[in-house]
Design an enzyme around this catalytic site. Structure first.
Site, mmCIF file in Angstrom:
data_model
loop_
_atom_site.group_PDB
_atom_site.id
_atom_site.type_symbol
_atom_site.label_atom_id
_atom_site.label_comp_id
_atom_site.label_asym_id
_atom_site.label_seq_id
_atom_site.Cartn_x
_atom_site.Cartn_y
_atom_site.Cartn_z
ATOM 1 N N ASN A 92 0.856 -1.191 0.000
ATOM 2 C CA ASN A 92 0.000 0.000 0.000
ATOM 3 C C ASN A 92 0.895 1.245 0.000
ATOM 4 O OD1 ASN A 92 -1.858 1.980 0.508
ATOM 5 N ND2 ASN A 92 -2.772 0.987 2.292
ATOM 6 N N ARG A 126 -2.080 -1.551 -4.045
ATOM 7 C CA ARG A 126 -3.072 -0.485 -4.154
ATOM 8 C C ARG A 126 -2.574 0.530 -5.184
ATOM 9 N NH1 ARG A 126 -2.850 4.334 -0.672
ATOM 10 N NH2 ARG A 126 -4.526 5.695 -1.325
ATOM 11 N N HIS A 150 -9.862 6.967 -1.994
ATOM 12 C CA HIS A 150 -10.004 6.285 -0.692
ATOM 13 C C HIS A 150 -11.021 5.151 -0.767
ATOM 14 C CE1 HIS A 150 -8.585 9.966 1.916
ATOM 15 N NE2 HIS A 150 -7.583 9.207 1.549
ATOM 16 N N ARG A 163 -4.248 19.927 2.029
ATOM 17 C CA ARG A 163 -5.080 20.261 0.861
ATOM 18 C C ARG A 163 -6.266 21.116 1.288
ATOM 19 N NH1 ARG A 163 -5.581 14.214 -0.619
ATOM 20 N NH2 ARG A 163 -3.490 13.730 -1.333
ATOM 21 N N GLU A 198 -6.716 -1.217 5.021
ATOM 22 C CA GLU A 198 -6.781 -1.307 3.556
ATOM 23 C C GLU A 198 -6.090 -2.566 3.037
ATOM 24 O OE1 GLU A 198 -6.866 3.280 2.076
ATOM 25 O OE2 GLU A 198 -4.955 2.534 2.772
#
Ligand code: ADP
Length: 409
Positions: free
Chosen positions: A9, A96, A186, A247, A391
């Site tokens: 990941n 991923r 996501h 961000r 994840e």
């Protein structure tokens, strides 16, 4: 270790991995046996390496790691150095990949053409696919004999967005020409929270309505109806939506042009400000890290306090919007570093939501740090759950499924 899956990941400056044992199928997410796991943090400089195995072997090291390819080599070298865990018996590797564009809507067996196609998608999101591509190439070089590898896309879960949610209100011909749409990101995290929620509550997924929140350095919120993403806050790129670590999230679309003209810089420069100098960092002028900001707020720093307040307020607005979009929900689910670990931020997000039947259990909220728990009172009409996101578990599960699908062809 014939059926073990290595889940890789890559984030912008991290590589996380888990070596997961499977019995040919993963039925309960998050409950699998982990033979080893680890992270290379702060890649592209003085990195911090932390690897551990189930048998207690450890590697903790500070080292220069130039890129995700080098991080992959270090991880594989370490796994090979453990007599119990040689990669020789690996069944497959799952990676991923952030952006699948409209080319990849499901887990995909990696070959040369797939690598080229992922590379070609980089024009949509220049920053995002590069780390995974480096890891894929490094793993291909290192793993001899070759092991099948599968790409799992962060955009796939949002492939079910209806047109009203994924289109921007811009001229149609431009949208078509440049494949401009809201892709959403996501996806692995939102899918994990959705599936774990249904596992914990034993609710049939097709009768479940959820608002899932991934609140880490990057942040996004998704409206999930019947297990399908029907709206999500990140868009064409991961810049849209919530206030994040660095961000901006949503802004007036005329701002980049205005700033480029006013500051006499290229538009790319402004985009970089919005991605790397904005959000919590930009507002506070101090840090992108929620823990540090909460501490600074306690010390009386009013900019830090504003950053935290804006963060919570934006999340609250999105929750309200998605509850309207879904026509109500069974639960709000929180994951990610902030969602999993900060009772204070959770309480501030949920403050004032009693009017539509959401009441936090303050004690449960305070006691839940990094664990899976319901934190709303028993009779809350809309419940609130904390579900730490894994994840890698989704990567491993989907890698296995993709392999079996190909074997059956
Ligand atoms: P990434 O999106 O890079 O994977 P994480 O999910 O690890 O990031 O989330 C990082 C964020 O979680 C940081 O803002 C960090 O301050 C925050 N965080 C972690 N633990 C806590 C805590 N106990 N209280 C508040 N914020 C926390």
């Amino acid at each position: 270790m014939g059926d073990n899956i290595l889940a890789i990941n890559c984030g912008s400056s991290t590589l996380k991995f888990q070596l997961i044992e499977t019995n040919g199928e993963i039925t309960t997410l998050g409950q699998e046996r982990r033979l080893a796991s680890g992270i290379v943090d702060k890649i592209c400089g003085a990195a911090i390496i932390k690897f551990t195995s189930e048998n207690g072997e450890r590697l903790t090291e500070n080292a220069e790691v130039d890129d995700h390819g080098e991080a992959t080599h270090r991880m594989l070298d370490w796994l090979n150095s453990l007599s119990s865990l040689k990669t020789a018996g690996l069944r497959a590797v799952g990676h991923r990949v952030v952006h699948g564009g409209n080319l990849f809507t499901e887990p995909t067996l990696i070959n040369d053409e797939v690598i080229e196609a992922i590379e070609a998608l980089s024009y949509l999101a220049p920053l995002h696919n590069r780390p995974s591509l480096m890891a894929i190439r490094a793993a291909r070089e290192s793993l001899v004999p070759a092991v099948p590898m599968v790409a799992i896309f962060d955009t796939s879960f949002h492939n079910t967005l209806p047109e009203q949610a994924y289109q921007y209100a811009i001229p149609k011909e431009l949208a078509l020409k440049h494949r401009i749409r809201r892709y959403g990101f996501h996806g692995l995290a939102h899918q994990y929270m959705t599936e774990r929620y249904t596992a914990i509550t034993s609710k049939p997924i097709d009768q479940t309505k959820l608002v899932t929140l991934q609140l880490g350095n990057g942040c996004s919120v998704t409206a999930v109806n019947g297990g399908r993403s029907v709206d999500t806050s990140m868009g064409f790129t991961p810049l849209e939506g919530l206030v994040m670590g660095t961000r901006s999230g949503d802004i007036d679309p005329s701002l980049p042009g205005f700033l480029a003209r006013s500051e006499n810089v290229d538009i790319e420069e402004v985009e970089s400000w919005l991605n790397t100098r904005s959000g919590l960092l930009g507002i506070s002028g101090r840090s992108r890290d929620m823990r540090e900001l909460l501490e600074a707020e306690r010390q009386g720093d009013s900019s830090a306090a504003l950053a935290v307040e804006m963060f919570c307020y934006r999340v609250r607005k999105y929750i309200g919007g998605y509850l309207a979009a879904l026509g109500g929900a069974d639960a709000i689910v929180l994951g990610g570093g902030i969602g999993e670990n900060s009772p204070e931020v959770r309480a501030r997000i949920c403050d004032g939501m009693e009017w539509f039947g959401l009441t936090l259990d303050q004690e449960r909220n305070a006691a839940t740090i990094g664990s899976e728990e319901r934190i709303s009172v028993n009779n809350s009409r809309v419940h609130v759950y904390v579900i730490p996101v894994d994840e890698e578990s989704i990567i491993a599960r989907d890698t296995v499924r993709c392999l079996y699908k190909h074997l059956q062809k």
